[in-house]
Design a protein around this motif. Structure first.
Motif, short mmCIF file in Angstrom:
data_model
loop_
_atom_site.label_atom_id
_atom_site.label_comp_id
_atom_site.label_asym_id
_atom_site.label_seq_id
_atom_site.Cartn_x
_atom_site.Cartn_y
_atom_site.Cartn_z
N HIS B 16 0.84 -1.20 0.00
CA HIS B 16 0.00 0.00 0.00
C HIS B 16 0.87 1.24 0.00
CE1 HIS B 16 -3.47 -2.49 0.87
NE2 HIS B 16 -2.81 -3.04 1.88
N THR B 21 -2.25 0.93 -4.64
CA THR B 21 -2.11 -0.33 -3.90
C THR B 21 -1.77 -1.44 -4.88
OG1 THR B 21 -3.67 0.31 -2.18
CG2 THR B 21 -3.32 -2.04 -2.49
N ASN B 23 -2.02 -5.16 -5.34
CA ASN B 23 -2.98 -6.03 -4.65
C ASN B 23 -2.90 -7.48 -5.11
OD1 ASN B 23 -5.13 -6.74 -3.00
ND2 ASN B 23 -6.66 -6.29 -4.58
#
Lengths: 236, 325
Positions: B16, B21, B23
């Motif tokens: 993050h 972000t 992911n």
């Protein structure tokens, strides 16, 4: 650590050559200006530590060098220790050269007639030798204390607008006692004068030199530990 | 490491930052494989590369290179030794500008025990690099050549290249791709492949020539991970008129896959999983072969519905592996 040290030596090689010329110039001007070479090794040591501390942070920011270096077979710990070791070794080596050159010329001056401008500034007697050693120790202490404060900040934050001014701020802090002294009371001043008188004795010079070197080494080593912790956590 | 095992493994990489972000990215690179990363600027490719090298700390997930945890590569001296076998090229000439090319070689010789000065000199000659020139005097392309020369001169097993061919002229790119092919084709005594390459590139024609697998990252998420041949050798772009699209979608020509289309002023381009089958079913509809760029456009900008203008529909799951096209 050896790899990191060797890499610092190559990265700094051109800078060191440039600093050497500057150091010769500054030391010469200082000797002529003060009438003595006593302050020369101290000045050279401080110049080099000051310069290398500031430049090392600048090199790290160039072209993502700090990131690329971490792709090499070195840990962050190696990088930190390598830098501290190199700055200390290079500063000691070069200022040591100046110190030895000063001693050599002074010894030569005892047996050979040298040009007046040179003869005037050289070391003449035992008192000069003690002062030479003491000021060199003070220079090493000041330079290492400056490096000990600045290097961890550079390893933690890199070269930012704020840390850019750090070495200069440290120089001002070093000079601050001279400004502060004007505001001290008579008793405090008297005590300081007593201390200074003691320091000018052979025993006092020995104590002061040892204390300077001892304190600076302890603080420098502590600074390495702090810098390692900072750098291990830093996001590049 | 066992033969055929993954040289690079990434499981659920998550990181993050403010405004971005990464992911849950998962992939692997096997020995003998070239995996290409594609994606827009700021998609997260460089973040993934830094995570693999242990330069940044992940918030979740795990990465391993040559069986060593990436998290330890920058912190542990023993794990750091694994980096002897990793050659890295970033997207800039990542060296202090005042260093000469010859001095860069000295640095590398100090850094890598396996440094081969002869190989380095050979690459300098091949690339036309002058040992007396400073890094800041090199053009971008020459700088990338220097980076590649460094990466290839310490006998690595894994190459991680971040836009390494950017700025190279076409001839130099071909030379470099040949070197990379030779690198990845190397085998051990038993004939097992032992090297691998992970390369991010905007020059998809390079990936077309060399990659085995293409992974697309967009806004920190994996969009697809497919064999390159599946994209370029099997898929197609059907150039349909609006009236034809519904018929094609309902005919089964898409082999059960979800339709993906790009609407243009002149018609609708429809992603076809097998252009040969499609050509037999619809000989009157032009069907061109798919390129990596085209497939990316379909996956990042294409829609799955017939209604309205192109509104990108991102796959619900993070990865398209060819089943939900």
């Amino acid at each position: 650590m050896k790899r990191a040290f060797a890499i610092e030596a190559i990265v700094f090689s051109k800078y060191i050559r440039q600093m050497l010329l500057s150091a010769v110039f500054v030391a010469s001007c200082l000797a002529v200006g003060t009438g003595s070479i006593i302050g020369a090794p101290m000045t050279v040591f401080m110049m080099l530590t000051f310069g290398m501390v500031a430049s090392s942070a600048a090199y790290d920011e160039q072209n993502g060098w700090a990131t690329y270096r971490l792709a090499m077979p070195m840990s962050r710990r190696d990088v930190v220790i390598g830098r501290y070791a190199f700055i200390l070794a290079a500063s000691l080596a070069i200022s040591g050269l100046f110190a030895v050159a000063g001693l050599g010329l002074s010894a030569l001056g005892q047996v050979v007639t040298l040009p007046e401008i040179l003869d005037t500034v050289l070391l003449k007697n035992g008192d000069d030798l003690m002062a030479y050693a003491a000021t060199s120790a003070v220079g090493v202490c000041t330079g290492l204390l400056l490096a000990s404060f600045c290097l961890p900040m550079f390893f933690k934050l890199g070269q930012t607008k704020a840390t850019h001014w750090l070495p200069f701020a440290m120089v001002l802090v070093t000079m601050s006692p001279f400004f502060v002294m004007q505001g001290l009371g008579e008793d405090t001043l008297a005590s300081i004068m007593q201390l200074l008188n003691y320091v000018q004795t052979p025993a006092g010079i020995g104590v002061m030199t040892s204390a300077c070197l001892g304190v600076s080494v302890v603080v420098y080593v502590a600074s390495v530990c702090v810098a390692i912790r900072f750098y291990e956590k830093r996001e590049l | 490491m066992a033969a055929g095992s993954a040289l690079i493994e990434a499981h659920g990489l998550t990181k993050h930052y403010d405004g971005f972000t990464l992911n849950n990215v998962t992939f692997s690179v096997q020995a003998g494989q070239v995996v290409g990363f594609v994606g827009q600027n700021g998609a997260g490719k460089s973040t993934i590369i830094k995570a693999l090298l242990g330069i940044i700390e992940l918030d979740a997930g795990e990465a391993r290179i040559l069986d060593a945890p990436s998290a330890k590569l920058a912190h542990d001296a023993r794990a750091a030794a694994v980096k002897e076998q990793i050659g890295v090229v970033f997207d800039t000439v990542s060296l202090p500008g005042q260093l000469k090319v010859g001095e860069v070689g000295e640095i590398m010789a100090r850094a890598y025990r396996s440094w081969d000065a002869q190989v380095f000199e050979g690459h300098l000659e091949t690339f036309g690099l002058d040992a007396g020139k400073t890094a800041k005097a090199l053009s971008r392309g020459m700088g990338m050549k220097l980076g590649l020369a460094c990466a290839l001169s310490h006998h690595p097993r894994v190459l991680i290249l971040d836009e390494a061919t950017a700025g190279l002229d076409p001839l130099a790119r071909d030379e470099v791709l040949d070197m990379l092919r030779e690198f990845v084709a190397a085998e051990d005594e038993r004939g097992n492949p032992q090297n691998a390459i992970l390369m991010s590139s905007h020059i998809t024609s390079d990936l077309d020539k060399i990659a085995d697998q293409i992974i697309c990252i967009d806004r920190g998420e994996m969009v697809f991970a497919l064999a390159k041949d599946e994209i370029t050798d099997m898929m197609g772009i059907a150039r349909c008129r609006a009236a034809e699209v519904e018929d094609v979608v309902q005919s089964g020509a898409l082999v059960g896959a979800q339709p993906r289309m790009l609407r243009h002023d002149y018609g609708i381009d429809l992603l076809v999983p097998n252009r040969f089958v499609f050509a037999q079913m619809y000989p009157n509809i032009p069907c061109d072969h798919m390129t990596i760029d085209d497939y990316m456009a379909f996956m990042l900008k294409g829609s799955t519905g017939l209604e309205g203008a192109n509104q990108p529909d991102r796959p619900q799951s993070a990865i398209s592996k060819g089943d939900d096209r």
